[in-house]
Motif scaffolding. Structure first.
Motif, PDB file in Angstrom:
ATOM      1  N   HIS A 308       0.843  -1.205   0.000  1.00  0.00           N
ATOM      2  CA  HIS A 308       0.000   0.000   0.000  1.00  0.00           C
ATOM      3  C   HIS A 308       0.870   1.244   0.000  1.00  0.00           C
ATOM      4  CE1 HIS A 308      -3.258   2.792   0.988  1.00  0.00           C
ATOM      5  NE2 HIS A 308      -4.038   1.861   0.472  1.00  0.00           N
ATOM      6  N   ALA A 309       0.330   2.304  -0.610  1.00  0.00           N
ATOM      7  CA  ALA A 309       1.106   3.547  -0.689  1.00  0.00           C
ATOM      8  C   ALA A 309       1.154   4.291   0.647  1.00  0.00           C
ATOM      9  CB  ALA A 309       0.503   4.450  -1.768  1.00  0.00           C
ATOM     10  N   VAL A 310       0.173   4.077   1.515  1.00  0.00           N
ATOM     11  CA  VAL A 310       0.127   4.819   2.786  1.00  0.00           C
ATOM     12  C   VAL A 310       0.242   3.875   3.990  1.00  0.00           C
ATOM     13  CG1 VAL A 310      -1.279   6.355   4.234  1.00  0.00           C
ATOM     14  CG2 VAL A 310      -1.310   6.629   1.746  1.00  0.00           C
ATOM     15  N   LEU A 311      -0.456   2.753   3.931  1.00  0.00           N
ATOM     16  CA  LEU A 311      -0.495   1.844   5.087  1.00  0.00           C
ATOM     17  C   LEU A 311       0.851   1.165   5.330  1.00  0.00           C
ATOM     18  CD1 LEU A 311      -3.886   0.000   4.392  1.00  0.00           C
ATOM     19  CD2 LEU A 311      -3.441   1.784   6.079  1.00  0.00           C
ATOM     20  N   ARG A 312       1.144   0.913   6.591  1.00  0.00           N
ATOM     21  CA  ARG A 312       2.323   0.119   6.959  1.00  0.00           C
ATOM     22  C   ARG A 312       1.909  -0.926   7.996  1.00  0.00           C
ATOM     23  NH1 ARG A 312       3.411   1.992   2.860  1.00  0.00           N
ATOM     24  NH2 ARG A 312       5.077   3.423   2.308  1.00  0.00           N
ATOM     25  N   CYS A 313       0.727  -1.474   7.810  1.00  0.00           N
ATOM     26  CA  CYS A 313       0.178  -2.495   8.717  1.00  0.00           C
ATOM     27  C   CYS A 313      -0.875  -3.270   7.924  1.00  0.00           C
ATOM     28  CB  CYS A 313      -0.479  -1.822   9.922  1.00  0.00           C
ATOM     29  SG  CYS A 313      -1.945  -0.850   9.485  1.00  0.00           S
ATOM     30  N   PRO A 314      -1.324  -4.437   8.454  1.00  0.00           N
ATOM     31  CA  PRO A 314      -2.436  -5.099   7.761  1.00  0.00           C
ATOM     32  C   PRO A 314      -3.626  -4.143   7.709  1.00  0.00           C
ATOM     33  CG  PRO A 314      -1.442  -6.564   9.393  1.00  0.00           C
ATOM     34  CD  PRO A 314      -0.844  -5.199   9.621  1.00  0.00           C
ATOM     35  N   ASP A 315      -4.209  -4.011   6.538  1.00  0.00           N
ATOM     36  CA  ASP A 315      -5.331  -3.086   6.345  1.00  0.00           C
ATOM     37  C   ASP A 315      -6.499  -3.519   7.244  1.00  0.00           C
ATOM     38  OD1 ASP A 315      -7.510  -1.660   5.287  1.00  0.00           O
ATOM     39  OD2 ASP A 315      -6.723  -1.774   3.231  1.00  0.00           O
ATOM     40  N   PRO A 316      -7.027  -2.629   8.084  1.00  0.00           N
ATOM     41  CA  PRO A 316      -8.152  -3.045   8.938  1.00  0.00           C
ATOM     42  C   PRO A 316      -9.380  -3.484   8.136  1.00  0.00           C
ATOM     43  CG  PRO A 316      -7.790  -0.669   9.104  1.00  0.00           C
ATOM     44  CD  PRO A 316      -6.629  -1.240   8.342  1.00  0.00           C
ATOM     45  N   ARG A 317      -9.480  -3.042   6.887  1.00  0.00           N
ATOM     46  CA  ARG A 317     -10.605  -3.513   6.058  1.00  0.00           C
ATOM     47  C   ARG A 317     -10.394  -4.987   5.703  1.00  0.00           C
ATOM     48  NH1 ARG A 317     -10.010   0.875   1.445  1.00  0.00           N
ATOM     49  NH2 ARG A 317      -7.869   0.121   1.741  1.00  0.00           N
ATOM     50  N   PHE A 318      -9.130  -5.383   5.528  1.00  0.00           N
ATOM     51  CA  PHE A 318      -8.802  -6.802   5.343  1.00  0.00           C
ATOM     52  C   PHE A 318      -9.181  -7.559   6.621  1.00  0.00           C
ATOM     53  CE2 PHE A 318      -5.625 -10.105   6.311  1.00  0.00           C
ATOM     54  CZ  PHE A 318      -5.764 -10.964   5.231  1.00  0.00           C
ATOM     55  N   THR A 319      -8.812  -6.995   7.760  1.00  0.00           N
ATOM     56  CA  THR A 319      -9.122  -7.634   9.048  1.00  0.00           C
ATOM     57  C   THR A 319     -10.634  -7.817   9.195  1.00  0.00           C
ATOM     58  OG1 THR A 319      -7.226  -6.427   9.932  1.00  0.00           O
ATOM     59  CG2 THR A 319      -8.718  -7.435  11.553  1.00  0.00           C
TER      60      THR A 319
END
Ligand code: CMX
Length: 421
Positions: A308-319
């Motif tokens: 991802h261009a901004v995220l640096r963690c598992p995307d909470p939408r994925f979670t």
């Protein structure tokens, strides 16, 4: 438009005042330094625009109007639309009022069906979807009002009218494309539900299922917005800043969503997962999956649904999608592979050493849920993303007009000019 417009109208004067005050008091405050490297890197991290509907932090992901997305998984897409526009969640009466308003605007002009029917049968569903939206541009109340020289202060009202008119028709348009493009039979009319997601499923021709409805409501809520700088929203906002109406702006933005590095990654991710199931005749071992991922990377392809261009963690939408899947899905090889990929891919991408973010994004799990509930035509998936993202784009262009934001026009420099700095 009833209560939504009424409540939004009450908020706008204060918001306008606060914006003005901020510019007066802190207008010369520096938000970012733009370096030559940034000019060559898609303006990553340049804080040069404003978005109030949502924000994304690298370590926690999406917040809609200050609410973390995982605290909103129980709400409907209509509620998140109201939240983005008004800044507060609707009560039951306000929600019903909005649903009624959308239902009353849901009839699609016959010429849209004629346009869709005349398109080549192998057109991508995204091309059909965006063409359908653009074909309705002549209905724009904003364009009509602009020609009558209305006050700039009132631009937001006809922008909202256009936005809601479009959103109201998206379920019928998307469902018709699904049936036409994938040979599902005649187009189905509204069966009467005022729930945006339910009427969509009915028009697609799916049997009534509470679980599938919940999944669809979650899907259409989760993709609603991701601040202002993502390709689809930024494109739509740029087009809208020229006072092109919401029909032009939204279809422009959604053309960006159709790119494989953006929304199309959801179809590519499911294709990747199905290729794995097919190749290994089921769920592979960790070692096999690792080797498969390396083969893909070595052939120069990206792993869709990761990075991802901004995220640096598992995307909470994925979670959120994984949480839904764990609660509702059993005995699905596709979902098992998606779960296993989450165990394997981040380490592979770390070892590969290129992606700044090795974690899954929203597109890494959504397809496995759709597939489980029988929506297997993955070329259609970005249309679903588009329906949801339309809620955020419409909200953002309405607010941009309400705040009187000017024409977007960053400055570019030639290579020589940069070289001489
Ligand atoms: N697989 C392989 N390589 C990847 C990768 C992935 N999933 N993610 C990033 N990289 C590579 C990039 O291609 C880039 O390589 P080059 O230097 O050779 O060009 C390098 O790592 C650095 O990229 P980055 O700074 O980490 O990522 P960007 O901000 O440039 O791009 C994104 C972000 C999402 C486009 C990228 O991670 C990607 O291509 N992911 C796969 C496609 C995808 O899932 N897109 C959906 C995003 C969510 C959405 O919008 O729907």
């Amino acid at each position: 438009m009833g209560k939504l417009k009424e409540n939004l109208a009450k908020k706008i004067p204060d918001w306008r005042y606060s914006y003005r005050q901020l510019i007066d008091e802190k207008g010369d405050h520096v938000t970012s330094n733009v370096t030559i490297e940034k000019a060559f890197s898609g303006m990553r991290g340049v804080k040069g625009m404003i978005c109030d509907t949502s924000s994304v932090t690298a370590d926690a992901g999406l917040h809609v109007r200050g609410h973390h997305i995982l605290d909103l998984v129980h709400i409907k897409p209509e509620e998140v639309l109201y939240l983005m526009l008004v800044g507060e969640l609707p009560n039951n009466e306000e929600l019903e009022d909005l649903q009624k308003c959308l239902h009353s605007r849901s009839e699609v002009p016959q010429y849209v069906w004629d346009v869709l029917n005349s398109m080549p049968k192998d057109s991508h569903p995204m091309t059909m979807f965006n063409t359908a939206i653009l074909s309705m541009q002549k209905e724009s109340k904003f364009a009509e009002a602009y020609d009558l020289v209305i006050s700039k202060n009132d631009y937001w009202e006809s922008t909202l009218t256009d936005g809601l008119n479009i959103i109201a028709k998206l379920p019928a348009i998307a469902a018709a494309i699904y049936r036409l493009r994938f040979d599902k039979g005649e187009r189905l009319e509204h069966a009467g539900s005022q729930d945006w997601s339910e009427s969509f499923l009915q028009m697609m021709g799916f049997e009534e299922s509470e679980d599938m409805l919940k999944m669809m409501q979650l899907y259409l809520m989760l993709h609603c917005d991701h601040e202002g700088g993502n390709v689809s929203t930024f494109s739509a906002l740029t087009v809208n800043s020229a006072l092109s109406d919401p029909y032009y702006s939204l279809s422009a933005g959604l053309n960006g969503l159709a790119g494989p590095l953006h929304g199309l990654a959801n179809q590519n991710n499911l294709k990747f997962v199905l290729d794995i199931v097919d190749h290994f005749k089921g769920v592979p071992s960790d070692e096999e999956l690792k080797a498969f991922a390396w083969d893909r990377l070595n052939s120069g392809k990206v792993i869709p649904g990761y990075g991802h261009a901004v995220l640096r963690c598992p995307d909470p939408r994925f979670t959120a999608f994984m949480g839904f899947g764990k609660d509702h899905i059993s005995d699905s090889e596709v979902f098992d592979v998606v779960t296993k990929l989450f165990d394997i891919i981040p380490d592979v991408l770390k070892e590969h050493g290129k992606a700044k973010n090795p974690w899954p994004n929203v597109d890494a799990a959504s397809g496995s849920l759709l597939h489980y509930y029988g929506l297997k035509e993955f070329e259609f998936y970005t249309v679903l993303f588009s329906m949801s993202r339309s809620l955020g784009i419409v909200s953002q262009v309405v607010l941009a007009r309400a705040m009187g934001l000017p024409l977007t026009r960053p400055k570019s420099l030639t290579f020589d000019a940069l070289n001489q700095l």
